[in-house]
Design an enzyme around this catalytic site. Structure first.
Site, PDB file in Angstrom:
ATOM      1  N   GLY A   1       0.784  -1.233   0.000  1.00 59.58           N
ATOM      2  CA  GLY A   1       0.000   0.000   0.000  1.00 59.58           C
ATOM      3  C   GLY A   1       0.811   1.275   0.000  1.00 59.58           C
ATOM      4  O   GLY A   1       0.264   2.359   0.271  1.00 59.58           O
ATOM      5  N   CYS A  41       9.515  -2.454 -10.622  1.00 65.23           N
ATOM      6  CA  CYS A  41      10.805  -2.120  -9.997  1.00 65.23           C
ATOM      7  C   CYS A  41      11.865  -3.011 -10.644  1.00 65.23           C
ATOM      8  O   CYS A  41      12.579  -3.735  -9.966  1.00 65.23           O
ATOM      9  CB  CYS A  41      10.756  -2.272  -8.484  1.00 65.23           C
TER      10      CYS A  41
HETATM   11  C1  LIG Z   1       5.396  -4.641  -6.649  1.00 62.79           C
HETATM   12  S1  LIG Z   1       4.299  -5.218  -5.457  1.00 62.79           S
HETATM   13  C2  LIG Z   1       3.240  -3.831  -5.257  1.00 62.79           C
HETATM   14  C3  LIG Z   1       3.798  -2.751  -4.364  1.00 62.79           C
HETATM   15  C4  LIG Z   1       2.743  -1.686  -4.046  1.00 62.79           C
HETATM   16  N1  LIG Z   1       2.178  -1.109  -5.215  1.00 62.79           N
HETATM   17  C5  LIG Z   1       3.289  -0.591  -3.159  1.00 62.79           C
HETATM   18  O1  LIG Z   1       3.637   0.480  -3.647  1.00 62.79           O
HETATM   19  O2  LIG Z   1       3.378  -0.789  -1.944  1.00 62.79           O
HETATM   20  C6  LIG Z   1       3.279  -6.267  -6.397  1.00 62.79           C
HETATM   21  C7  LIG Z   1       2.095  -6.851  -5.652  1.00 62.79           C
HETATM   22  O3  LIG Z   1       1.279  -7.516  -6.615  1.00 62.79           O
HETATM   23  C8  LIG Z   1       0.646  -8.603  -5.984  1.00 62.79           C
HETATM   24  N2  LIG Z   1       0.156  -9.500  -7.063  1.00 62.79           N
HETATM   25  C9  LIG Z   1       0.857 -10.446  -7.734  1.00 62.79           C
HETATM   26  N3  LIG Z   1       0.072 -11.042  -8.643  1.00 62.79           N
HETATM   27  C10 LIG Z   1      -1.134 -10.457  -8.558  1.00 62.79           C
HETATM   28  C11 LIG Z   1      -2.370 -10.659  -9.232  1.00 62.79           C
HETATM   29  N4  LIG Z   1      -2.491 -11.572 -10.192  1.00 62.79           N
HETATM   30  N5  LIG Z   1      -3.423  -9.889  -8.893  1.00 62.79           N
HETATM   31  C12 LIG Z   1      -3.317  -8.966  -7.901  1.00 62.79           C
HETATM   32  N6  LIG Z   1      -2.172  -8.736  -7.220  1.00 62.79           N
HETATM   33  C13 LIG Z   1      -1.085  -9.471  -7.539  1.00 62.79           C
HETATM   34  C14 LIG Z   1       1.755  -9.161  -5.116  1.00 62.79           C
HETATM   35  O4  LIG Z   1       1.218  -9.977  -4.092  1.00 62.79           O
HETATM   36  C15 LIG Z   1       2.424  -7.892  -4.606  1.00 62.79           C
HETATM   37  O5  LIG Z   1       1.861  -7.507  -3.380  1.00 62.79           O
END
Ligand SMILES: C[S@@+](CC[C@H](N)C(=O)[O-])C[C@H]1O[C@@H](n2cnc3c(N)ncnc32)[C@H](O)[C@@H]1O
Length: 441
Positions: A265, A381
């Site tokens: 988040g 990232c």
């Molecule tokens: C790069 S992190 C996001 C970081 C977040 N946007 C932040 O700024 O704190 C990617 C996230 O995507 C989630 N994720 C992976 N596959 C997904 C999917 N098919 N649908 C929804 N979320 C997914 C992962 O669990 C992870 O928490």
């Protein structure tokens, strides 16, 4: 639970022993973050510091180990040997003098049932290394994996994709990252928070985007105002997402925004700090989704947190179009290796292709949910082009209603003034990131 002791004065041999277990699990494919979470709170900081330093020097350590041992030692001995070599090979260990490290590594072996018979062998290897250091370092320097401390395929790819700054990127990945803060503008200004830091005697500097760099990192509980939501910890590159999506948007009040892939988040909170908008924060992982709620509560903000898979939109989408979408897609995380130094050793080159396919699918699913005139910010990232510029070029080629707005593209961490894309902003110290802002015609 790894560990189980609650002694705050943990002997070094015990820390090496625990680090050895962490290193072995990561060698078998577990994520360093997940394995370190299993360590007792009292022991984790010390073990994490050792493990991070080992991952940053593992290429060199393994190359030296190969030269000084006739055949690969059993895994418990090998990991203790590589830990000790990684910590002493430069001769300027951050942590302890090298004789203490050798002595304690041997002690760790003696106290590990699977390694104790090899304690003398370990001692002999490490003493030989100290005697022959210049020759052994010289002999391994021709091996790029030893020299750059990254896997060979990774080095080749970075060289090919970032020919001007590949050395910067690899060196930057082995440096300690700064601790960067984002001020919650709903609670205070950067000026007010700066005064609070001065009062608390916390040395800091303010970057070009009003991000705050602490001179020395510290646990969040010791960051003034953190508990009460005055600030969040967020890298400068990640702090670009919310302004990129929101700035210049024709109607910035009451926007309906989807933050796909939202946990924990960080970017959700930033969007809500900057605009009066309705955010749906979607996350696949239920446990991680709880962290979105906790973070927003701390900041005094509110979003609809939805658990679901981006690609299975029938499960979570009500059919109403969004004004803006943020897709912070799952990726190799090749841009945040300085914060997670295990990542380079965990990834396989084939991961890039499979993650790029998932990102492509996500873009395809989310695009129809955006209203005409709306914006989608795609980010990862990652420093690999297949997850950044390559992905977006393919998308634009197949979507005539998509237009690329002014976007930063690939950001790499700044190490020399020549680094690409940060020339105009020399105070920034970014993680590697990619951003593309797409407009729907
Ligand atoms: C790069 S992190 C996001 C970081 C977040 N946007 C932040 O700024 O704190 C990617 C996230 O995507 C989630 N994720 C992976 N596959 C997904 C999917 N098919 N649908 C929804 N979320 C997914 C992962 O669990 C992870 O928490």
């Amino acid at each position: 639970m790894i560990g189980g002791e609650h002694d705050t004065r943990v002997p070094l041999w015990r820390q090496i022993q625990l680090t050895s277990r962490v290193i072995q699990r990561v060698r078998k494919g577990a994520s360093g973050t997940a394995v370190l979470e299993l360590i007792d709170d009292d022991l984790r900081p010390g073990v994490q510091a050792l493990a991070f330093e080992v991952w940053r020097n593992l290429g060199r350590a393994e190359a030296i180990r190969t030269v000084i041992t006739k055949r690969l030692p059993a895994q418990d001995v090998d990991s203790i040997l590589c830990i000790a070599l990684a910590l002493i090979w430069r001769g300027d260990s951050l942590f302890y003098d090298e004789f203490t490290l050798v002595n304690q590594a041997v002690e760790a072996a003696k106290r590990t049932p699977e390694a104790k018979k090899q304690a003398n062998f370990l001692n002999a290897c490490l003493r030989r290394f100290i005697r022959e250091r210049p020759q052994l370092v010289e002999r391994t320097s021709g091996d790029p994996v030893a020299y750059w401390n990254h896997p060979r395929w990774w080095i080749e790819r970075v060289k090919k994709e970032h020919p001007l700054v590949w050395k910067d990127i690899l060196l930057g990945a082995n440096r300690q990252p700064p601790m960067t803060l984002r001020v919650n503008q709903r609670r205070n200004t950067v000026t007010q928070y700066s005064v609070a830091l001065q009062h608390a005697n916390v040395p800091f500097s303010v970057g070009a985007q009003q991000e705050i760099y602490l001179d020395v990192g510290r646990p969040v509980r010791l960051i003034p105002g953190f508990k009460d939501g005055y600030v969040s910890v967020q890298d400068a590159a990640a702090q670009l997402a919310a302004p990129l999506l929101l700035d210049g948007f024709p109607t910035s009040s009451g926007l309906r925004i989807l933050d796909a892939c939202a946990a924990p988040g960080g970017k959700t909170g930033h969007l809500l700090e900057r605009a009066d908008c309705h955010v749906t924060a979607l996350e696949l992982d239920e446990r991680r989704a709880k962290r979105i709620t906790e973070n927003l509560e701390r900041l005094g903000l509110c979003a609809v947190v939805s658990i679901g898979d981006v690609c299975r939109h029938h499960d979570w989408w009500d059919g109403q179009l969004f004004d803006a979408v943020l897709l912070d897609a799952p990726c190799t995380a090749s841009g945040i290796v300085r914060r997670h130094p295990d990542i380079r050793w965990l990834r396989r080159e084939s991961d890039i292709g499979s993650l790029a396919l998932l990102q492509q699918k996500m873009l395809q699913v989310l695009w129809p949910m955006l209203r005409r005139g709306g914006r989608l910010l795609y980010c990862t990232c990652s420093i690999f082009r297949a997850e950044g510029a390559g992905q977006v070029e393919t998308f634009l080629a197949h979507h005539s209603d998509a237009r690329l707005l002014d976007s930063p593209g690939h950001l790499v961490s700044r190490n020399t003034p020549e680094s690409e894309l940060v020339l105009d902003n020399p105070t920034c110290d970014f993680d590697g990131f990619y951003y593309a802002l797409l407009h729907k015609e």
